[in-house]
Design an enzyme around this catalytic site. Structure first.
Site, PDB file in Angstrom:
ATOM      1  N   SER A  10      -3.511  19.581  -5.645  1.00 58.39           N
ATOM      2  CA  SER A  10      -3.382  20.991  -6.215  1.00 58.39           C
ATOM      3  C   SER A  10      -4.426  21.683  -5.454  1.00 58.39           C
ATOM      4  CB  SER A  10      -3.718  20.938  -7.859  1.00 58.39           C
ATOM      5  OG  SER A  10      -4.987  20.287  -7.987  1.00 58.39           O
ATOM      6  N   SER A 131      -8.882   7.078   2.560  1.00 64.30           N
ATOM      7  CA  SER A 131      -9.919   6.204   2.271  1.00 64.30           C
ATOM      8  C   SER A 131     -11.275   7.571   2.603  1.00 64.30           C
ATOM      9  CB  SER A 131      -9.958   5.145   3.255  1.00 64.30           C
ATOM     10  OG  SER A 131     -11.345   4.683   2.928  1.00 64.30           O
ATOM     11  N   TYR A 145     -19.261   5.967  -4.677  1.00 67.17           N
ATOM     12  CA  TYR A 145     -18.236   6.750  -4.005  1.00 67.17           C
ATOM     13  C   TYR A 145     -17.663   5.513  -2.880  1.00 67.17           C
ATOM     14  CZ  TYR A 145     -15.396   9.765  -1.160  1.00 67.17           C
ATOM     15  OH  TYR A 145     -14.335  10.470  -0.225  1.00 67.17           O
ATOM     16  N   LYS A 149     -13.959   3.445  -1.999  1.00 68.71           N
ATOM     17  CA  LYS A 149     -13.241   3.735  -0.814  1.00 68.71           C
ATOM     18  C   LYS A 149     -13.260   2.207  -0.072  1.00 68.71           C
ATOM     19  CE  LYS A 149     -12.230   7.857  -1.272  1.00 68.71           C
ATOM     20  NZ  LYS A 149     -11.094   8.295  -1.470  1.00 68.71           N
TER      21      LYS A 149
END
Length: 271
Positions: A10, A131, A145, A149
């Site tokens: 989106s 990633s 975060y 990843k």
């Protein structure tokens, strides 16, 4: 026409990737958590929007059933959906930890799990997991975060072994801060009144926003590279790095090793 499924389509990189693939003759299965948020790509030729929450097994299954009613095959899945959380470990909150783990890592797991049977039945398919350079190097305030990843990196490499016999390829793609609203949408821990923490949060946030503003050419490079990967799947697991920041940081870490790399970060970021 080939068919690509993109999660988190989106906005940001997901939206730009959807537009690029559609412009170049692909059918794009654009999935998103809110159809209202994806209004910018509604009614674009070759783009078909579906509601899909990567954190919900039920939502993924419902979307899968609707997608397979409209498309008999899926050639590529790009797991792009992701969020950010910048916090000190001491100040982290359960809700925010759960959100980033559920979206960034478990979301990838659940989407792969749902669509692997489709690829197996077809006896072909490609999974591209987005990633980040954060999946290869560790930087201040990246505890949550970066760890999600890195989980995507390990998960993808392990999964690639399982799928070799079914002509299903797997790769990961890393890049730095593209000029999107991602950094503006990152959840951050509030000011703590702890001088060291507040100073570091402001410094890191400022660095990331400046990097984002400079990388104006990165988004088109990412979308072009994603299409190149999709059009030329590699049977072996691969990691692709896109852009100067990602390639430089990756090379620096490899050359210096973690100890010297850590010293460089301390000198140029922490001081």
């Amino acid at each position: 026409m080939r068919n690509v499924l993109i999660t988190g389509a989106s906005s940001g990189i997901g939206k730009e990737t959807a537009l690029h693939f559609a412009k170049n003759g692909w059918n794009v299965i654009a999935t998103m958590i809110s159809l209202e948020e994806g209004i910018a790509i509604h009614n674009i030729p070759n783009i078909h929007c579906y509601l899909l929450d990567v954190t919900s097994t039920e939502s993924i299954q419902f979307a899968k059933e609707k997608i397979l009613q409209d498309f008999t095959t899926i050639d590529v899945i790009i797991n792009n959906a992701g969020i950010g959380y910048r916090s000190f470990v001491e100040l982290s909150e359960d809700a925010n930890i759960n959100s980033i783990v559920n979206v960034n890592w478990l979301g990838v797991v659940k989407v792969c799990r749902a669509f692997i049977p489709v690829f197996r039945t077809q006896n072909y398919g490609q999974i591209i997991n987005i990633s980040s350079i954060a999946g290869l190097v560790n930087l201040p305030l990246g505890s949550f975060y970066h760890s999600t990843k890195q989980a995507v990196e390990s998960f993808s490499e392990c999964m690639a072994y399982e799928l070799m016999d079914f002509n299903i390829s797997v790769c990961t793609v890393q890049f730095g801060n593209a000029a999107t609203n991602f950094q503006n949408n990152v959840t951050k821990s509030a000011a703590s009144g702890i001088s060291s923490y507040d100073t570091l949060m402001n410094k890191v946030t400022d660095i990331l926003h400046k990097k984002t503003a400079k990388n104006i050419d990165l988004t088109p490079r990412i979308t072009q590279k994603l299409m190149s990967i999709a059009e030329n799947p590699d049977s072996n697991f691969k990691r692709y790095s896109i852009g100067f920041d990602a390639n430089f940081m990756k090379m620096l870490r490899e050359i210096l090793g973690y100890r010297l790399f850590n010293r460089v970060i301390r000198k140029f970021v922490m001081k």
